[in-house]
Enzyme design. Structure first.
Site, PDB file in Angstrom:
ATOM      1  CG  HIS A 161      -4.917   4.461   0.091  1.00 45.57           C
ATOM      2  ND1 HIS A 161      -3.765   3.417   0.138  1.00 45.57           N
ATOM      3  CD2 HIS A 161      -5.113   4.987  -1.182  1.00 45.57           C
ATOM      4  CE1 HIS A 161      -3.530   3.459  -1.307  1.00 45.57           C
ATOM      5  NE2 HIS A 161      -4.275   4.269  -2.193  1.00 45.57           N
TER       6      HIS A 161
ATOM      7  CG  ASP B  90      -1.787   1.308   1.365  1.00 43.85           C
ATOM      8  OD1 ASP B  90      -1.777   2.258   0.387  1.00 43.85           O
ATOM      9  OD2 ASP B  90      -3.070   1.156   1.963  1.00 43.85           O
ATOM     10  CG  HIS B  91       0.751   4.426  -2.972  1.00 45.05           C
ATOM     11  ND1 HIS B  91      -0.484   3.934  -3.316  1.00 45.05           N
ATOM     12  CD2 HIS B  91       0.879   5.890  -2.914  1.00 45.05           C
ATOM     13  CE1 HIS B  91      -1.113   5.173  -3.556  1.00 45.05           C
ATOM     14  NE2 HIS B  91      -0.646   5.978  -3.297  1.00 45.05           N
TER      15      HIS B  91
END
Length: 505
Positions: free
Chosen positions: A248, A185-186
């Site tokens: 996110h 998950d960036h």
């Protein structure tokens, strides 16, 4: 000893190497790691995709991507030549029964030249439908059976709902050991997101008041000015809840709400995150309309430029029922957070591009100042800004200059750009380096993915069972549908206006 000498030989295999993720994010990140001497001395990149390309064409495409998208801009010719010499390309149809033989040969060639068994990282930068064929091919070839050296990186979306996420987890865990799987998950690679742990647990000033006794509520906002751009086909089958909230926003909530870990060990930190997700109060179907709001943008203006509505976007159904905005109220049922609402919102075509967390504190127990002195009084709050201006601000009350007693808000600011005079690494630089190191702290474990889907599953089911009747319900350039304001107003709260800067619009 140089930074490079600390790493074992490493080969990164990128499936889907012809896509934008490789050109815009992955290879620019790797090039920056090279400039910072953070790559292994013996490092190779193998791009794998269906399209027929030779090595030179592939390398030139990557060089153009670095020039356009790297935080450091134009490449240095000599450095690029050294970097590009370690890049090769293979054309493979992952669904073909004989796929992968050329990859196995190439891996053996590189390791033969090095005279060492390398760490092998297999990065699935492919659409969800291709994840299983890629994983099956790797398992069939037997090229990733060494748990100590072989790692699999899986991009989001990780499933479409709870059932599909569990199915994918079961599938991967049948082929690989959990410790080999890095679900990326960036957002967790962003500098300010990581700094939440340092802010909370390295400063005795804040942790003692980080609980229900002092905090009134928490707001998490991730706003975008863009529409769906070229992702209409994907987005119309995903929506804001799947695309942003399940991963996110819930990850940020976990960092804000988690208990102090005993150590900085990856599993210890991830255990605390899972504890938060499991403590989120389950949402009953009959309560969804009270704690969840969805919206869809119609035509409007962004930065004085007229834009079309969502249903007029390319590759979007003209009768689409997909939400481009979502807002929620979550409660965490544990000793630290009982009774403290967490408000989450995200949306496209909002007035500013901004990601921030606002922790709003309770009012003083006794207000002795004259009423005229506190007309503009606001509660204390801490705002953690993730983008675009990374930093932390603390809003306090001070006496305004003058002969009268008037209180007003003032902000104490910490900005990364001013404090450190250097650009922070991009999220993918941090995450790729962690994979190379074998550090899974910032990556999601299977039970974490499962718990996150359990949180949002009742909302998804309710929304899919009852199509929205009021789309489109917010104009582009506004802060979303009125129902989101009503949701927080029911608990005597208002959405805070995110700070607007020259970067946010």
């Amino acid at each position: 000893m140089t930074s490079q000498a600390r790493f074992e030989p490493t080969i990164l295999v990128i499936f889907g190497a012809g896509g934008d993720l490789t050109r815009r994010k992955l290879v620019p990140a790797l090039y920056n790691l090279l400039l910072d001497q953070q790559l292994p001395e013996r490092f190779a990149i193998i791009g794998v995709a269906r399209k027929n390309l030779d090595n030179d064409v592939f390398r030139e495409r990557l060089r153009e991507g670095i020039t356009r998208f790297s935080r450091r801009g134009e490449v240095d010719a000599a450095t690029w030549d050294a970097f590009a010499g370690n890049i090769s390309y293979l054309s493979e149809d992952l669904t073909h029964p004989a796929a992968g033989s050329a990859l196995r040969t190439r891996l053996e060639e590189i390791e033969g030249e090095w005279g060492a068994r390398a760490n092998r990282i297999y990065y699935l930068a492919v659409p969800p439908v291709m994840m299983q064929p890629a994983a099956i091919m790797l398992q069939r070839l037997g090229v990733c059976r060494d748990c100590a050296h072989d790692r699999l990186v899986v991009e989001k979306p990780f499933g479409r709902d709870l059932a599909s996420a569990r199915s994918l987890n079961h599938f991967l865990n049948d082929l690989f050991v959990e410790s080999q799987i890095y679900r990326i998950d960036h957002y967790l690679g962003k500098e300010t997101v990581q700094n939440i742990l340092a802010f909370r647990f390295a400063n005795s000033l804040f942790e003692p008041i980080w609980n229900r006794r002092y905090i009134d509520h928490v707001q998490i906002t991730v706003a975008e000015t863009v529409g769906v751009e070229e992702r209409g086909e994907y987005y119309d089958h995903a929506g804001a809840l799947r695309d942003m909230v399940q991963n996110h926003l819930l990850q940020i909530l976990c960092l804000i709400a988690m208990e102090p870990p005993i150590t900085f060990d990856a599993d210890d930190i991830r255990n605390k995150k899972v504890d938060v997700l499991r403590a989120i109060r389950p949402i009953r179907p009959e309560d969804v309309h009270r704690v969840a709001v969805r919206g869809q943008y119609l035509k409007g203006s962004i930065a004085d430029e007229k834009v079309v509505g969502y249903r007029q976007e390319e590759n979007v159904s003209p009768v689409s029922n997909t939400e481009t905005y979502a807002a929620f109220t979550f409660h965490i049922d544990n000793w630290r957070w009982q009774g403290v609402p967490f408000y989450l919102r995200t949306g496209k075509r909002l007035p500013a591009k901004v990601s921030e967390v606002a922790v709003v504190f309770r009012s003083p127990p006794h207000q002795f100042f004259p009423s005229a002195a506190v007309e503009s009084w606001q509660p204390n709050r801490i705002v953690i800004r993730i983008q675009p201006q990374e930093g932390i601000g603390t809003m306090i009350q001070v006496k305004q200059p003058g002969t009268r007693l008037l209180l007003g808000g003032a902000e104490m600011k910490f900005l990364y750009s001013e404090a450190f005079k250097t650009s922070a690494p991009e999220a993918y630089e941090t995450l790729l380096l962690d994979v190379i190191r074998g550090d899974a702290t910032l990556f999601m474990r299977a039970d974490q993915v499962d718990s996150a889907w359990q949180v949002v599953a009742p909302i998804l089911e309710a929304w899919e069972a009852v199509p929205a009747t009021d789309f489109a319900n917010y104009p582009a350039g506004s802060w979303g549908p009125a129902a989101a304001d009503h949701m927080v107003a029911r608990q005597q709260h208002n959405w805070l206006q995110p700070a607007r800067t020259a970067e946010t619009g």
